[in-house]
Design an enzyme around this catalytic site. Structure first.
Site, PDB file in Angstrom:
ATOM      1  CE1 TYR A  97       3.309   8.366  -0.456  1.00  0.00           C
ATOM      2  CE2 TYR A  97       5.654   7.729  -0.068  1.00  0.00           C
ATOM      3  CZ  TYR A  97       4.569   8.047   0.383  1.00  0.00           C
ATOM      4  OH  TYR A  97       4.308   7.952   1.611  1.00  0.00           O
ATOM      5  CG  HIS A  99       0.170   6.602   9.411  1.00  0.00           C
ATOM      6  ND1 HIS A  99      -0.675   6.108   8.626  1.00  0.00           N
ATOM      7  CD2 HIS A  99       1.330   6.658   8.885  1.00  0.00           C
ATOM      8  CE1 HIS A  99       0.103   5.776   7.531  1.00  0.00           C
ATOM      9  NE2 HIS A  99       1.291   6.028   7.761  1.00  0.00           N
ATOM     10  CG  ASP A 143       2.608   4.469   4.892  1.00  0.00           C
ATOM     11  OD1 ASP A 143       2.001   5.591   5.225  1.00  0.00           O
ATOM     12  OD2 ASP A 143       3.429   4.298   4.018  1.00  0.00           O
TER      13      ASP A 143
END
Length: 455
Positions: A374, A431, A226
């Site tokens: 983000y 993930h 990630d």
């Protein structure tokens, strides 16, 4: 058939030209100040201070009061996890959280490893530092920096740490024994959040390199998934001479013409060197790539544009926070879990572990600052940052877990990481690799390090 061969040959030449034209370069090792106000003239305190996770009766009472006020919306009939977190199953999670989950016990578990804090670029950076309890005679441990992502935390690594620091006790070879450092990204968990705009993956990479340098490590291994994969990539781009090897279980690949080739169809994939496993994980392309990304990226657009708005709700409601985060641990672990009433959450994780991760966000109030990461990285768009077009020239290993959101074939990865020396199709997993399949990931890290030591 001949036309396909000609087109594939032309495309192969274009790819070769695109891949071979890049030069080896590094990101500049600059400086920054992310604390409040102006940078003070006095030298920053570089001491490393022990830290303990703590809780209180007041904290637990407040949590319970907020949980008791939870107001559920009934799910649509047969919706399962297609509309997000199913509120019927959420009631079970909430009941467990309120009546069975023991936060004090989990705090003790969190404190089983040594925690520390140190000031870097104006921020208190939290990390755990775990040394091997035993070493073969005459051997020294290999320093390994492991970096988490969103919506995870340093807690993701708690089950893999003993497999790396004490392998013999856990039935593994002690050929490689590691000293593991797991920091919290600034604004996540117990690491202080930036007071200023702009703290992105490159700034975080620099901060973590300074952390490793402060701990006395001149050369070390790095591992991430990630956001951790991008941060570790940036470290390798910034200080390649200090990185012995880079291991990833996810890749951020942009400006890569190879990533466009699946659009040409499954038959061209074979001409371009994709394996049968690649084709299985990429096709049918519309369903396994396009639709899957569309279904799973709504949160990304919100957090890359206006993270503070949704953050206000999540920072005020523990149940809302849990639903928002735990939904990712369902479909990012296996996309088919959206077909299940409970999202398959307890097939791979325990509610205790999942809620411990939630509590790290809740008790520190860091959901908003974690979402801002983000905005800082994607708010200006993609392919606008220098590092996106740069290759990585350190020995690299890659674990391709079959249920990752987007499969990255070896051909893609090798364009960005020309010194890819290990690429493994993992048996299972998604993930959250370290959290879900710690033994598989540990074995692949060890396999990669064996090869990297020969470089």
């Amino acid at each position: 058939m001949w036309l396909e061969l000609i087109l594939a040959s032309v495309l192969g030449f274009v790819i070769y030209w695109f891949v071979s034209r890049d030069k080896e370069e590094t990101l500049p090792l600059e400086d920054g100040w992310w604390g409040p106000g102006s940078k003070p003239s006095a030298k920053e305190d570089e001491s490393i201070r022990p830290f303990k996770v703590e809780t209180s009766d007041e904290e637990i009472k407040d949590l319970h009061q907020r949980i008791d006020r939870f107001r559920a919306s009934p799910p649509l009939e047969g919706s399962r996890f297609h509309y997000g977190f199913n509120s019927s199953y959420l009631k079970k999670v909430v009941s467990f959280w309120r009546n069975e989950f023991d936060w004090r016990k989990q705090v003790e578990i969190l404190n089983q490893y040594p925690h520390f804090k140190t000031k870097i670029e104006g921020l208190d950076i939290h990390f755990i530092h775990v040394k091997p309890p035993q070493l073969p005679s005459g051997r020294t441990p290999k320093p390994l920096l492991m970096v988490h992502g969103w919506p995870g935390s340093f807690y993701e690594f708690y089950k893999i740490i003993p497999l790396l620091t004490d392998p013999k006790t856990h039935g593994l070879s002690d050929e490689h024994v590691f000293e593991v450092i797991c920091p919290s990204i600034p604004g996540y968990g117990f690491s202080e959040a930036s007071s200023k705009k702009g703290l992105n993956s490159v700034a975080t990479a620099r901060i973590f390199y300074k952390l490793m340098s402060r701990l006395g490590f001149q050369k070390f291994y790095i591992q991430g998934g990630d956001w951790g994969s991008l941060i570790c990539t940036n470290i390798a781009q910034m200080v390649p001479n200090h990185v012995k090897g880079l291991h990833l279980n996810m890749s951020f690949i942009s400006r890569n013409i190879y990533s466009l080739t699946p659009l040409l169809g499954q038959r061209f994939g074979r001409f371009l060197g994709y394996t049968e496993k690649d084709l299985e994980l990429l096709y049918p392309f519309k369903e396994k790539v396009f639709y899957n990304i569309m279904r799973e990226s709504g949160y990304l657009h919100i957090q890359a544009t206006k993270p503070d708005t949704v953050g206000c709700a999540l920072n005020d409601s523990p149940v809302g926070l849990a639903a928002y985060i735990l939904e990712k641990f369902s479909t990012w672990t296996k996309s088919e879990y959206r077909e299940l009433e409970d999202g398959g959450l307890e097939r791979k994780f325990s509610l205790e572990d999942l809620l411990t991760n939630i509590m790290i966000y809740w008790t520190t109030g860091t959901i908003v600052s974690s979402q801002r990461f983000y905005k800082e990285n994607l708010g200006q768009g993609v392919m606008v940052h220098r590092h996106e077009g740069m290759k990585v020239f350190v020995p690299t290993g890659y674990s391709a877990f079959p249920s990752e959101i987007l499969h990255a074939p070896e051909k893609w990865v090798k364009v960005k990481y020309p010194k890819l020396i290990s690429y493994s199709y993992m048996e299972r997993g998604g993930h959250f690799a370290a959290f879900e399949e710690p033994k598989l990931l540990a074995q692949d890290i060890r396999k990669f390090v064996s090869l990297a030591e020969l470089q």
